[in-house]
Design an enzyme around this catalytic site. Sequence first.
Site, PDB file in Angstrom:
ATOM      1  N   VAL A 168       0.868  -1.256   0.218  1.00  0.00           N
ATOM      2  CA  VAL A 168       0.085   0.259   0.065  1.00  0.00           C
ATOM      3  C   VAL A 168       0.860   1.047  -0.097  1.00  0.00           C
ATOM      4  O   VAL A 168       0.747   2.144  -0.719  1.00  0.00           O
ATOM      5  CB  VAL A 168      -1.109   0.084   1.276  1.00  0.00           C
ATOM      6  CG1 VAL A 168      -1.601   1.228   1.106  1.00  0.00           C
ATOM      7  CG2 VAL A 168      -2.015  -1.028   0.963  1.00  0.00           C
ATOM      8  N   ASP A 169       1.838   1.205   0.849  1.00  0.00           N
ATOM      9  CA  ASP A 169       2.624   2.363   1.149  1.00  0.00           C
ATOM     10  C   ASP A 169       3.390   2.635  -0.471  1.00  0.00           C
ATOM     11  O   ASP A 169       3.442   3.735  -1.079  1.00  0.00           O
ATOM     12  CB  ASP A 169       3.851   2.133   1.966  1.00  0.00           C
ATOM     13  CG  ASP A 169       3.421   2.771   3.329  1.00  0.00           C
ATOM     14  OD1 ASP A 169       2.410   3.616   3.368  1.00  0.00           O
ATOM     15  OD2 ASP A 169       3.977   2.007   4.229  1.00  0.00           O
ATOM     16  N   MET A 170       3.959   1.628  -0.870  1.00  0.00           N
ATOM     17  CA  MET A 170       4.841   1.799  -2.111  1.00  0.00           C
ATOM     18  C   MET A 170       4.019   2.061  -3.180  1.00  0.00           C
ATOM     19  O   MET A 170       4.437   2.881  -4.226  1.00  0.00           O
ATOM     20  CB  MET A 170       5.798   0.484  -2.373  1.00  0.00           C
ATOM     21  CG  MET A 170       6.800   0.189  -1.413  1.00  0.00           C
ATOM     22  SD  MET A 170       8.016   1.067  -1.277  1.00  0.00           S
ATOM     23  CE  MET A 170       9.091   0.468  -2.404  1.00  0.00           C
TER      24      MET A 170
END
Length: 396
Positions: A168-170
């Site tokens: 999700v972050d990347m």
Amino acid sequence: MPHTLQGLTVIDLTQNVAGPYCTQLLGDFGATVFKIERPNTGDDARSWAPLTGHNESTTFLALNRNKKSICVDLDHAMGQEVVRKMVAKADVFVHSMRPDSVDSRGFSYHHLSAENPGLIYCSISAFGEVGPLKNLPGYDPLIQAYTGIMSVTGHPGQPPVRAGVSIVDMATGMWAFIGTMAAVLERSRTGQGARVTASLLETGVGWMALLLSNYLTTGNVPQPVGSGSPMIAPYEAFQTADSWMLIAAGNERLFANLCQVLKLPELTSDPRFAVNKQRVTNRVELHRIIEEVTKKRPSEDWVKLMQKAGVPCSAINSVDKLRDDAQVTALDMIKSPPNFAAPDFKIVDVPVSVNGQRAALESKPPALGDHTDELLRWAGFFDEEIASLRHQRAVS
């Protein structure tokens, strides 16, 4: 990598993973990136484990190359003025502050674009900029839980599992980068800036697109299927004589080829398995039959046989195998950069090349506040003003 963005100046007011990944990508493509950090502590990721032998966080090193660091106290009125003055001279402003924090400090799009109409303003948040949760903080596993990713990850009957990588972050960093690039292209046509927004929640919902579509069509709530897929079979991990391997027979031709390799040609005419729809329905029995055979030989043998027959497959590798893999090495994805504070640290390059070239390492990840004076002079502050800002502890 062609320095497509050379001449573009980016003010980076982000930390942790999503925002820094976005701005690192901008730097990899040639932009000049000025990273604003808190005095004394800086980006939270600077303290994340593990640390190198030189007390550098591997997470920070992995996400902050090609940047310069300035320390600014965002709670100090003069510190806020420093940020506004920097943004007034910049092309792009990327931040990951909560909407209420942005507004209270005068960093909203309305305020900053009034001084710089050509500004491309990119905000990255946890839950988005509207709605009842807009001011809540959030992290990758929280959004994996919220969006249902964890509900379909892992094995049936087992506790919920998050994806082992920060998907999700990347991906949010990638979406922010893509949106910023679209705005840069549009500005080249119109001369006008733009507001770009991305959030962890929207990324998580986007990752669930296929499963959401299936649910909205059938009403069946997706369940965890381990390493498999609810849409295709066999498309999952199988135990071998020495470890595990992943087989992805994504169509009828590949299933037939797989059956030939396993010496199970009768499965292609078995009404339980003749077409994918039936194989999905009878997945458990199909898995049992295949695994009885795969357990008889080691993974390496099966991979060679299946690759020769054109069946997509892989041993389930650990990271140490990835590091030494011949194909990864051929792609030149893992590099030993020169002149790092941590000389044993290796970088993972951008997963795209242009004319055969990947990102150039123009500068190593900066030490905290390494470039404060340089960037203040760039923003238009004179030496006596810089001394006053330091004396008032607005910068460090």
